[in-house]
Design an enzyme around this catalytic site. Structure first.
Site, PDB file in Angstrom:
ATOM      1  N   ASP A  45       0.630  -1.237  -0.003  1.00 28.88           N
ATOM      2  CA  ASP A  45       0.232   0.158   0.301  1.00 28.88           C
ATOM      3  C   ASP A  45       1.176   1.604  -0.149  1.00 28.88           C
ATOM      4  O   ASP A  45       1.427   1.384   0.818  1.00 28.88           O
ATOM      5  CB  ASP A  45      -1.188   0.277   1.063  1.00 28.88           C
ATOM      6  CG  ASP A  45      -2.102   1.058   0.971  1.00 28.88           C
ATOM      7  OD1 ASP A  45      -2.180   1.581   0.414  1.00 28.88           O
ATOM      8  OD2 ASP A  45      -3.121   1.474   2.369  1.00 28.88           O
ATOM      9  N   ASP A  82      -2.411   2.067  -6.396  1.00 30.31           N
ATOM     10  CA  ASP A  82      -0.943   2.382  -5.135  1.00 30.31           C
ATOM     11  C   ASP A  82      -1.690   0.972  -4.271  1.00 30.31           C
ATOM     12  O   ASP A  82      -0.841   1.276  -3.558  1.00 30.31           O
ATOM     13  CB  ASP A  82      -2.055   3.194  -4.442  1.00 30.31           C
ATOM     14  CG  ASP A  82      -3.008   3.863  -3.928  1.00 30.31           C
ATOM     15  OD1 ASP A  82      -3.754   2.814  -4.122  1.00 30.31           O
ATOM     16  OD2 ASP A  82      -2.783   4.195  -2.694  1.00 30.31           O
ATOM     17  N   GLU A  83      -2.706   0.521  -4.729  1.00 33.56           N
ATOM     18  CA  GLU A  83      -2.188  -0.733  -3.929  1.00 33.56           C
ATOM     19  C   GLU A  83      -2.539  -1.869  -4.356  1.00 33.56           C
ATOM     20  O   GLU A  83      -3.190  -2.312  -5.117  1.00 33.56           O
ATOM     21  CB  GLU A  83      -3.488  -0.842  -3.020  1.00 33.56           C
ATOM     22  CG  GLU A  83      -4.022  -1.588  -1.823  1.00 33.56           C
ATOM     23  CD  GLU A  83      -5.203  -1.463  -0.791  1.00 33.56           C
ATOM     24  OE1 GLU A  83      -5.501  -2.479   0.422  1.00 33.56           O
ATOM     25  OE2 GLU A  83      -5.643  -0.012  -0.956  1.00 33.56           O
TER      26      GLU A  83
END
Length: 518
Positions: A11, A105-106
């Protein structure tokens, strides 16, 4: 549940805000808030410096400004975020073929599938190496969680924030989870959390002790059984590299309620055009057209119509959305409109006819016109509309700059989508003002009506690359700096200065295709 912590969850830390700080040296260490700057904008991401003031994602921008009046408020730059995300996801795929992106983003990574790790020591080494590689390639930090299941890996990465790594050894799950809030578990939102709190259950340990039967009685069989298993640290879900897209949708929240029925119909038509563009970009067609209307009193209405077969034709989606609008009472005003398509397929109704005609043609012999006798259609969108790139995942939605606060999602649409930043050179100057309102339309050239969005990229013929700090009263203020430099100088120009032009974002590290043209 695995016997070794070989599922990794990455993350990125305050991703949008961190990208802005990396590309704007003067903002490093300062409160940065990215989101819609109009009166109804919401926060997309806040830097850790801003979070100390109580600012958080999904908060109304007006509230954020009250909490953090001296923060830097910027419109999003999704093209840059997507470019950085591609770099990060590329590093993940070097570790394993099984990478499950959840947003820009993860992502989850199955380290065993890549042969990278089969025990705790190798998993930790892979996680540390990944963090270092991300820092070297992007200049950004990411938090890594390692565990024997997806749920625990996600919990670990959250506990590791910011810029850390946490490995949960198999066998220690219940001890680690017990003191945590029930809201830590996936599927426990505000409503379920409140329901459990009324029953005296506030921690994961108390949830486990309540027992499966009690949770089933309180929450129903499916939810109760699932929560009890998670409270015990049990999660057998595999890492899945491909996730099926269920729907494509776009929506706009308007700075001022719309009352004119003609304007509302026009906005629905425009949303239908954008939705079909997204649909085609994702390689799908769909059968069910959905219209979403949020009225002045925040009540939200949805209407849907299912077609006889899947389509990606603009005219068909437009007409269906218009019919759905006729059944909605817009008296009093409309603050949000959205158009979506679900029931996705990889073909259209028209494709079936094309296949049949092709088969008939083969039986009758070759067409004298040859392959060149068929011309593939181009875009049916209205002239002058600036396009934006698509986005994949739960929270990595790409947003459109046109018409107030825009949202465009592949999969479920999020309420209260943020206002988008410029998606390219044209959008930077022509679509946004300092307040996030639309500026002059494309094709009008440089003139007094041109507006510049706070945070957008520019290039000056003399001073080089910079970004807009703000604009108003016929002036635009630009700070000239670039990633890797020190804080740059600030200069002010007329909004119609012929030497000032919108620009593409510069790469965060080194030189790359995102560099601005001269």
């Amino acid at each position: 549940m695995r016997s070794a912590p070989t599922i990794l969850h990455l993350d990125m830390d305050a991703f949008y805000a961190s990208v802005e700080q990396a590309s704007k040296p003067s903002l490093r260490g300062k409160a940065v808030i990215v989101g819609g700057l109009g009166p109804r904008g919401v926060v997309a991401t806040a830097s850790y410096e801003a979070r100390r003031f109580g600012v958080h994602s999904a908060m109304p921008m007006a509230q954020a400004r009250r909490l953090c009046p001296n923060g830097a408020y910027l419109i999003p730059r999704f093209r840059l975020y997507q470019a950085v995300s591609e770099i990060v996801m590329g590093l993940l795929r070097e570790l394993s073929p099984l990478v499950e992106p959840l947003s820009l983003d993860e992502a989850f990574v199955d380290l065993e599938a890549g042969g990278v790790a089969f025990d705790s020591a190798a998993a930790r080494a892979a996680g540390e190496r990944l963090r270092a590689d991300i820092r070297a390639a992007t200049g950004l930090s990411g938090s890594v969680g390692l565990a024997g299941s997806k749920m625990l890996a996600k919990v670990a990465s959250e506990e590791a924030k910011p810029a850390g790594l946490l490995l949960i050894e198999p066998g220690t799950e219940r001890e680690l989870l017990a003191p945590m809030s029930v809201r830590t578990l996936p599927g426990v939102g505000p409503v379920t959390g409140q329901h459990l709190r009324r029953a005296g259950i506030t921690t994961v340990g108390e949830l486990a002790e309540a027992g499966e039967d009690e949770l089933v009685r309180m929450l129903g069989r499916s939810h109760g059984v699932g929560l009890h298993r998670m409270a015990l640290g049990l999660d057998d879900r595999p890492v899945v590299a491909e996730r099926d897209t269920k729907s494509v949708s776009v929506e706009d929240t308007f700075d001022v309620d719309l009352h004119d029925r003609v304007r509302i119909r026009y906005e629905v038509q425009r949303l239908a055009d954008r939705c079909v563009g997204r649909l085609r970009d994702s390689g799908h067609s769909g059968r069910t057209i959905v219209l979403k209307v949020r009225r002045y009193d925040f009540s939200t209405l949805t209407r849907s119509e299912t077609l006889r077969g899947p389509t990606d034709a603009i005219a068909v989606v437009r007409e269906a959305a218009a019919r759905l609008l006729e059944s909605v009472d817009t008296t009093g005003g409309v603050r949000l409109l959205g158009v979506g398509v679900s029931g996705l397929a990889d073909y259209t109704q028209e494709d079936l006819f094309a296949f049949a005609l092709a088969a008939e043609g083969e039986e009758a012999g070759p067409d004298p016109a040859g392959a060149d006798g068929v011309v593939e259609g181009g875009s049916d969108g209205p002239a002058g509309v600036v396009g934006v790139p698509g986005a994949v995942g739960a929270s990595g939605a790409g947003l459109d700059p046109v018409g107030g606060v825009g949202g465009a999602q592949v999969s479920a649409g999020a309420d209260g989508a943020v206002e988008a930043g410029p998606d390219g050179p044209a959008a930077a100057a022509e679509e946004h003002g300092a307040d996030g309102a639309p500026g002059s339309g494309p094709g009008e050239g440089v003139g007094a009506g041109r507006r510049w969005g706070a945070g957008s990229d520019v290039r000056h013929a003399v001073y080089g690359a910079g970004w807009v700090q703000g604009s108003g009263v016929g002036r635009v203020t630009v700070r000239f700096e670039r990633p890797g430099s020190g804080p740059g100088r600030v200069r002010t120009f007329r909004v119609d200065d012929p030497e000032l032009a919108p620009s593409d974002p510069l790469p965060l590290v080194g030189d790359g295709p995102a560099a601005a043209a001269g």
